[in-house]
Design a protein around this motif. Sequence first.
Motif, PDB file in Angstrom:
ATOM      1  N   SER A  65     119.428  72.867 -10.307  1.00  0.00           N
ATOM      2  CA  SER A  65     118.749  72.113  -9.062  1.00  0.00           C
ATOM      3  C   SER A  65     118.660  72.961  -7.987  1.00  0.00           C
ATOM      4  CB  SER A  65     119.312  70.709  -8.860  1.00  0.00           C
ATOM      5  OG  SER A  65     120.353  70.705  -8.808  1.00  0.00           O
ATOM      6  N   GLY A  66     117.890  72.281  -7.705  1.00  0.00           N
ATOM      7  CA  GLY A  66     117.315  73.810  -5.890  1.00  0.00           C
ATOM      8  C   GLY A  66     116.322  72.994  -5.440  1.00  0.00           C
ATOM      9  N   THR A  67     115.721  73.926  -4.539  1.00  0.00           N
ATOM     10  CA  THR A  67     114.999  73.627  -2.943  1.00  0.00           C
ATOM     11  C   THR A  67     114.219  74.894  -3.129  1.00  0.00           C
ATOM     12  OG1 THR A  67     116.746  72.306  -2.069  1.00  0.00           O
ATOM     13  CG2 THR A  67     114.544  73.268  -1.084  1.00  0.00           C
ATOM     14  N   VAL A  68     112.354  75.165  -3.039  1.00  0.00           N
ATOM     15  CA  VAL A  68     112.072  76.206  -3.179  1.00  0.00           C
ATOM     16  C   VAL A  68     112.592  76.710  -1.802  1.00  0.00           C
ATOM     17  CG1 VAL A  68     109.952  77.061  -3.441  1.00  0.00           C
ATOM     18  CG2 VAL A  68     110.456  75.633  -5.093  1.00  0.00           C
ATOM     19  N   ALA A  69     112.490  78.007  -1.486  1.00  0.00           N
ATOM     20  CA  ALA A  69     112.991  79.040  -0.634  1.00  0.00           C
ATOM     21  C   ALA A  69     111.292  79.503  -0.390  1.00  0.00           C
ATOM     22  CB  ALA A  69     113.795  79.317  -0.389  1.00  0.00           C
ATOM     23  N   ALA A  70     110.691  79.849  -1.218  1.00  0.00           N
ATOM     24  CA  ALA A  70     109.477  80.843  -0.996  1.00  0.00           C
ATOM     25  C   ALA A  70     108.714  80.351  -2.865  1.00  0.00           C
ATOM     26  CB  ALA A  70     110.357  82.245  -0.626  1.00  0.00           C
ATOM     27  N   VAL A  71     107.563  81.355  -2.177  1.00  0.00           N
ATOM     28  CA  VAL A  71     106.303  80.997  -3.259  1.00  0.00           C
ATOM     29  C   VAL A  71     105.963  82.988  -3.601  1.00  0.00           C
ATOM     30  CG1 VAL A  71     106.209  78.896  -3.139  1.00  0.00           C
ATOM     31  CG2 VAL A  71     104.467  80.314  -1.987  1.00  0.00           C
ATOM     32  N   GLY A  72     105.693  83.115  -4.590  1.00  0.00           N
ATOM     33  CA  GLY A  72     105.171  84.684  -4.561  1.00  0.00           C
ATOM     34  C   GLY A  72     103.176  84.391  -4.509  1.00  0.00           C
ATOM     35  N   PRO A  73     103.177  85.207  -4.790  1.00  0.00           N
ATOM     36  CA  PRO A  73     101.199  85.192  -4.601  1.00  0.00           C
ATOM     37  C   PRO A  73     101.184  84.469  -6.183  1.00  0.00           C
ATOM     38  CG  PRO A  73     102.178  87.925  -4.132  1.00  0.00           C
ATOM     39  CD  PRO A  73     103.199  86.505  -4.243  1.00  0.00           C
TER      40      PRO A  73
END
Length: 336
Positions: A65-73
Amino acid sequence: MSRSLVVDEPGRSRLLVDDAPVPGPGEALVRVAAAGLCGSDRELFDGARPPGFCAYPIVPGHEWSGTVAAVGPEVDASLIGARVVGEGFRGCMVCGPCRNGAPNLCAAGYDETGFTRPGAFADHLVVPARLLHVLAPDADLRAAALLEPAAVIAAAVRHAALRPGETAAVVGAGTLGLLAVQLLSASSPSALAAVDPRAERGGPALSAGATVFYRPGEAAEESYDVVLETAGAPGTARAAVALARRGGRVVVTGIPGDPSDAVPTALLVTRALTVHTVFGAGPADWAYAVRAFDAGVLRPADLITHELPLADFEKALRLSASPGAGKVLLRPDLDR
């Protein structure tokens, strides 16, 4: 910087420090909160995984489990900051099984996070954003790390199709078995038995919702509408079949280490049983498990017994195999 636990080859691991990975098109970067260990991680470290079901070197970790830190295009930026879990199978999405909602059975071959792709025994994990399931903003990420095994059990429970008032039994009272008891108890069975050779598993099984706990052989005179096998030990599939009433339903999830282990065909045929097996979980199973978790039907936190820092991977492996252990978690935040 980002750390990852690399198994270079069976029996040899190291902690690698490098730049944080960067998500590409369609991908998300997740900051890992917790990752669980299971028997398949021990197989991976010991070199006991079947050919084609692992690749070295590898960063293990498929329960996370975790937290979204960044997303790509090409990924919605509103995902950043979301608490998430994610499916592990990287299906091709064009074959028949994938189009039928079973990327875990992808015709292009086996491909799974933590076995053939870098997993979650790390500070960060990059995964296709389409595999993410968003949790409630206040979700307990420690507990959510158990949603991968919960999704596997959701697949089994969906096959079993337990109806209110029917009877059920679960063979095995480890992590999978206790999650199965929690989910089955929500269907209001008239009786729900848990079977395990370890007497100390009786208390957790009853707390999870079982109405009775048996050691193997103690339930020989009983029969049940639905039986789930979750242990993967020699003889447990046969024990599950033996507990099913004539015309009952059996779901087998475990893979015994003994290749000679077998269920007599005569027992299957004379009881006219419906038998299902489960390998991993598909998107619908994940959705089922996440809904049950959000609703409080699944209580995975009750199963956690140990939490260790990432650097203690090999110690965690040993703990996960010890008789008194429940679910063992690696928590990168404990030694950041």
